[in-house]
Design a protein around this motif. Structure first.
Motif, short mmCIF file in Angstrom:
data_model
loop_
_atom_site.label_atom_id
_atom_site.label_comp_id
_atom_site.label_asym_id
_atom_site.label_seq_id
_atom_site.Cartn_x
_atom_site.Cartn_y
_atom_site.Cartn_z
N PRO A 96 0.95 -1.03 0.09
CA PRO A 96 0.01 -0.13 0.02
C PRO A 96 1.26 1.01 0.02
CG PRO A 96 -0.85 -1.48 1.67
CD PRO A 96 0.50 -1.99 0.85
N VAL A 97 2.15 1.33 0.64
CA VAL A 97 2.87 2.30 0.91
C VAL A 97 3.64 2.24 -0.57
CG1 VAL A 97 5.57 3.27 1.66
CG2 VAL A 97 3.46 2.16 3.07
N LEU A 98 3.82 1.64 -1.27
CA LEU A 98 4.53 1.42 -2.35
C LEU A 98 3.45 1.99 -3.45
CD1 LEU A 98 6.59 -1.83 -3.30
CD2 LEU A 98 7.40 0.90 -2.88
N THR A 148 12.56 3.89 -10.17
CA THR A 148 12.46 3.45 -11.21
C THR A 148 12.72 1.89 -10.26
OG1 THR A 148 13.32 4.42 -13.37
CG2 THR A 148 13.09 1.85 -13.33
N GLY A 149 13.66 1.90 -10.12
CA GLY A 149 13.80 0.63 -9.21
C GLY A 149 12.97 0.22 -8.26
N LEU A 150 12.47 1.14 -7.35
CA LEU A 150 11.89 0.89 -6.15
C LEU A 150 10.30 0.84 -6.61
CD1 LEU A 150 11.03 1.65 -3.06
CD2 LEU A 150 11.03 3.64 -2.98
N LEU A 151 9.75 1.20 -7.69
CA LEU A 151 8.00 1.06 -7.58
C LEU A 151 8.22 0.18 -9.03
CD1 LEU A 151 7.04 4.57 -8.18
CD2 LEU A 151 6.59 2.88 -6.31
N GLY A 152 9.28 -0.18 -10.10
CA GLY A 152 9.25 -0.89 -10.64
C GLY A 152 8.97 -0.90 -12.10
#
Length: 253
Positions: A96-98, A148-152
């Motif tokens: 949910p945070v992402l 980019t790395g965190l959310l894909g």
């Protein structure tokens, strides 16, 4: 509607968005995979990166004549280390945070694009393109790599606004240049995710989605040629706002 038809339709929309707007592929692919195709959030990020890489290569071939290669590679290089670090950390962050962070960033990027479109229409700038400064390039690139790395996602939904607003590239050149950034950041993030968590792709979804997205990306350039730079900016912003609203509703409901 069957999974095959849904994957084909979603892939076509993602491909057209990436080919025409230079971004928006990942920001559309992730919610489509999760909410329409039932892919687990962790798998959706990895699947989205593969889809974005394939469609970016296709779209870049179509936009190669309108790319600022130097700016693109500098921008992408600044995001490599942040992308690696964020990719390795992403699985520890609650979904949910992402999702909420994803939606907020999309809304902010849309606001920046709408403001830029109004400024260009009312008082076109005389400042030469690409004069945002090296510091601005590296700061924007590093931030984009982390996202980019965190959310894909490929990050084009933030790269295009940054290239237009921070680095003063014309919209059409920003579209082409963003594809270089997307390709590098996505490849780095995908390699890190595969190293940390291994491959987790659903062939039944992945194959049709990628095939339709590649074809859509090829035709997206033809659509972009029919629109002015300001119209492209507004279209991009509307798409981002719609996605942000849908994702925030999904978090709250």
């Amino acid at each position: 509607m069957s999974v095959l038809i849904t994957a084909l339709l979603c892939g076509a929309v993602v491909g057209v968005a990436l080919g025409a707007l230079g971004g928006g592929g990942g920001v559309l692919a992730v919610p489509a995979l999760v909410y329409l195709l039932g892919v687990a959030p962790a798998e959706a990020g990895t699947t989205s990166l593969v889809i974005v890489i394939a469609t970016s290569v296709t779209a870049l071939a179509r936009h190669s004549g309108s790319v600022d290669w130097r700016t693109g590679f500098l921008f992408a290089a600044a995001g490599v280390l942040p992308a690696v670090g964020a990719s390795a950390f992403a699985h520890r962050v609650p979904q949910p945070v992402l999702t909420a962070a994803f939606a907020v960033l999309a809304a902010l990027a849309a606001a920046a694009m709408l403001r830029g479109a109004r400024t260009a229409r009312c008082a076109p700038t005389t400042e030469p393109a690409g004069r945002g400064g090296r510091a601005g390039t590296f700061a924007a690139g590093a931030g984009l790599g982390a996202v980019t790395g965190l959310l894909g996602v490929g990050g084009g939904f933030l790269a295009v606004p940054a290239l237009v607003s921070v680095l003063r590239l014309p919209m059409r050149k920003a579209v082409g240049t963003s594809l270089v950034v997307i390709l590098v950041n996505s490849a780095v993030s995908l390699a890190t995710r595969l190293t940390v968590s291994g491959p987790n792709l659903d062939p039944a979804v992945f194959g049709p989605f990628v095939g339709a997205a590649v074809l859509g990306a090829w035709d997206g350039k033809r659509l972009a040629a029919k629109l002015s730079g300001t119209a492209l900016q507004r279209t991009f912003a509307v798409v981002l706002l719609a996605v942000a609203a849908a994702m925030l509703i999904g978090v709250l409901v």
